[in-house]
Design a protein around this motif. Structure first.
Motif, PDB file in Angstrom:
ATOM      1  N   GLU A 280      35.490  63.396 -58.352  1.00  0.00           N
ATOM      2  CA  GLU A 280      35.004  64.780 -58.343  1.00  0.00           C
ATOM      3  C   GLU A 280      33.756  64.919 -57.476  1.00  0.00           C
ATOM      4  OE1 GLU A 280      33.255  67.935 -61.539  1.00  0.00           O
ATOM      5  OE2 GLU A 280      34.991  66.736 -62.164  1.00  0.00           O
ATOM      6  N   LEU A 281      32.852  63.971 -57.595  1.00  0.00           N
ATOM      7  CA  LEU A 281      31.620  64.018 -56.811  1.00  0.00           C
ATOM      8  C   LEU A 281      31.894  63.873 -55.317  1.00  0.00           C
ATOM      9  CD1 LEU A 281      28.563  64.242 -56.687  1.00  0.00           C
ATOM     10  CD2 LEU A 281      28.444  61.754 -57.054  1.00  0.00           C
ATOM     11  N   LEU A 282      32.888  63.065 -54.967  1.00  0.00           N
ATOM     12  CA  LEU A 282      33.210  62.883 -53.553  1.00  0.00           C
ATOM     13  C   LEU A 282      33.547  64.219 -52.898  1.00  0.00           C
ATOM     14  CD1 LEU A 282      33.687  61.013 -51.126  1.00  0.00           C
ATOM     15  CD2 LEU A 282      36.062  60.770 -51.915  1.00  0.00           C
ATOM     16  N   PHE A 283      34.383  65.004 -53.538  1.00  0.00           N
ATOM     17  CA  PHE A 283      34.744  66.313 -52.987  1.00  0.00           C
ATOM     18  C   PHE A 283      33.525  67.232 -52.898  1.00  0.00           C
ATOM     19  CE2 PHE A 283      38.978  65.078 -54.828  1.00  0.00           C
ATOM     20  CZ  PHE A 283      39.585  64.848 -53.599  1.00  0.00           C
ATOM     21  N   THR A 284      32.697  67.199 -53.916  1.00  0.00           N
ATOM     22  CA  THR A 284      31.485  68.025 -53.927  1.00  0.00           C
ATOM     23  C   THR A 284      30.544  67.624 -52.789  1.00  0.00           C
ATOM     24  OG1 THR A 284      31.661  68.286 -56.321  1.00  0.00           O
ATOM     25  CG2 THR A 284      29.516  68.753 -55.327  1.00  0.00           C
ATOM     26  N   LEU A 285      30.363  66.327 -52.603  1.00  0.00           N
ATOM     27  CA  LEU A 285      29.477  65.844 -51.544  1.00  0.00           C
ATOM     28  C   LEU A 285      30.022  66.162 -50.153  1.00  0.00           C
ATOM     29  CD1 LEU A 285      28.445  62.370 -53.012  1.00  0.00           C
ATOM     30  CD2 LEU A 285      26.980  64.402 -52.747  1.00  0.00           C
ATOM     31  N   GLU A 286      31.330  65.991 -49.965  1.00  0.00           N
ATOM     32  CA  GLU A 286      31.931  66.317 -48.666  1.00  0.00           C
ATOM     33  C   GLU A 286      31.695  67.786 -48.326  1.00  0.00           C
ATOM     34  OE1 GLU A 286      36.053  65.185 -48.600  1.00  0.00           O
ATOM     35  OE2 GLU A 286      35.584  63.048 -48.455  1.00  0.00           O
ATOM     36  N   GLU A 287      31.909  68.643 -49.318  1.00  0.00           N
ATOM     37  CA  GLU A 287      31.699  70.076 -49.111  1.00  0.00           C
ATOM     38  C   GLU A 287      30.231  70.375 -48.800  1.00  0.00           C
ATOM     39  OE1 GLU A 287      32.233  74.088 -51.741  1.00  0.00           O
ATOM     40  OE2 GLU A 287      33.853  72.599 -51.847  1.00  0.00           O
ATOM     41  N   LYS A 288      29.324  69.712 -49.519  1.00  0.00           N
ATOM     42  CA  LYS A 288      27.883  69.900 -49.298  1.00  0.00           C
ATOM     43  C   LYS A 288      27.511  69.532 -47.867  1.00  0.00           C
ATOM     44  CE  LYS A 288      24.464  66.863 -50.125  1.00  0.00           C
ATOM     45  NZ  LYS A 288      23.610  65.910 -50.813  1.00  0.00           N
ATOM     46  N   TYR A 289      27.957  68.353 -47.427  1.00  0.00           N
ATOM     47  CA  TYR A 289      27.611  67.910 -46.073  1.00  0.00           C
ATOM     48  C   TYR A 289      28.280  68.779 -45.007  1.00  0.00           C
ATOM     49  CZ  TYR A 289      25.177  63.773 -47.731  1.00  0.00           C
ATOM     50  OH  TYR A 289      24.278  62.923 -48.330  1.00  0.00           O
ATOM     51  N   LEU A 290      29.507  69.179 -45.230  1.00  0.00           N
ATOM     52  CA  LEU A 290      30.195  70.021 -44.258  1.00  0.00           C
ATOM     53  C   LEU A 290      29.520  71.384 -44.147  1.00  0.00           C
ATOM     54  CD1 LEU A 290      32.478  70.194 -42.235  1.00  0.00           C
ATOM     55  CD2 LEU A 290      33.982  70.968 -44.087  1.00  0.00           C
ATOM     56  N   ASP A 291      29.120  71.953 -45.273  1.00  0.00           N
ATOM     57  CA  ASP A 291      28.388  73.228 -45.246  1.00  0.00           C
ATOM     58  C   ASP A 291      27.092  73.096 -44.455  1.00  0.00           C
ATOM     59  OD1 ASP A 291      30.334  74.512 -46.722  1.00  0.00           O
ATOM     60  OD2 ASP A 291      29.239  74.405 -48.619  1.00  0.00           O
TER      61      ASP A 291
END
Length: 142
Positions: free
Chosen positions: A118-129
């Motif tokens: 779950e955190l991986l998806f959240t972090l990917e989205e954070k960095y992409l944003d």
């Protein structure tokens, strides 16, 4: 099997082979690990270049007995690869940064497997944003 192509279709086919070859083989320093069947197929298809009116894109090296892209082909077809690389770079970078941060947390036993996914998806989205909003100007290498 027989396949009939017009000159534009043939050009698109050799472009796809050229780009596919870049993806499959450009990072390989030796012939080991190269897709031999792909290379045979590519050579076969390139052998029809003159017949298809695309001789400016393909040249034959007598000493190596192989067909190669000409500088004209490389110049025209490389643009597609550069565009692709630029479009996927933010996603790739975000994924790498997210995995790196996640691996640090896992090493410190800060989360379990379910939380990690779950955190991986959240972090990917954070960095992409972050990348999409500010570009690469906030990216700092240590």
């Amino acid at each position: 099997m027989n396949i009939e192509l017009n000159s534009q279709q043939y050009k698109k086919l050799i472009q796809a082979l050229y780009l596919g070859d870049l993806v499959l083989h450009s990072m390989k320093e030796t012939e080991e690990g190269q897709d031999e069947e792909f290379m045979k197929t590519e050579q076969y298809m390139l052998s029809f270049a003159k017949e298809a009116g695309m001789g400016e894109y393909v040249e034959y090296d007598e000493s190596l007995q192989q067909y190669f892209p000409t500088p004209a082909m490389e110049q025209e077809f490389d643009q597609g690869m550069r565009t692709y690389e630029q479009e996927i770079l933010p996603d790739q970078l975000a994924a790498v940064l997210a995995r790196n941060e996640l691996e640090e947390k896992i090493a410190k036993n800060e989360l379990n497997q379910d939380e990690a996914i779950e955190l991986l998806f959240t972090l990917e989205e954070k960095y992409l944003d972050e990348i999409n909003q500010k570009g690469f100007k906030n990216l700092h290498l240590k």
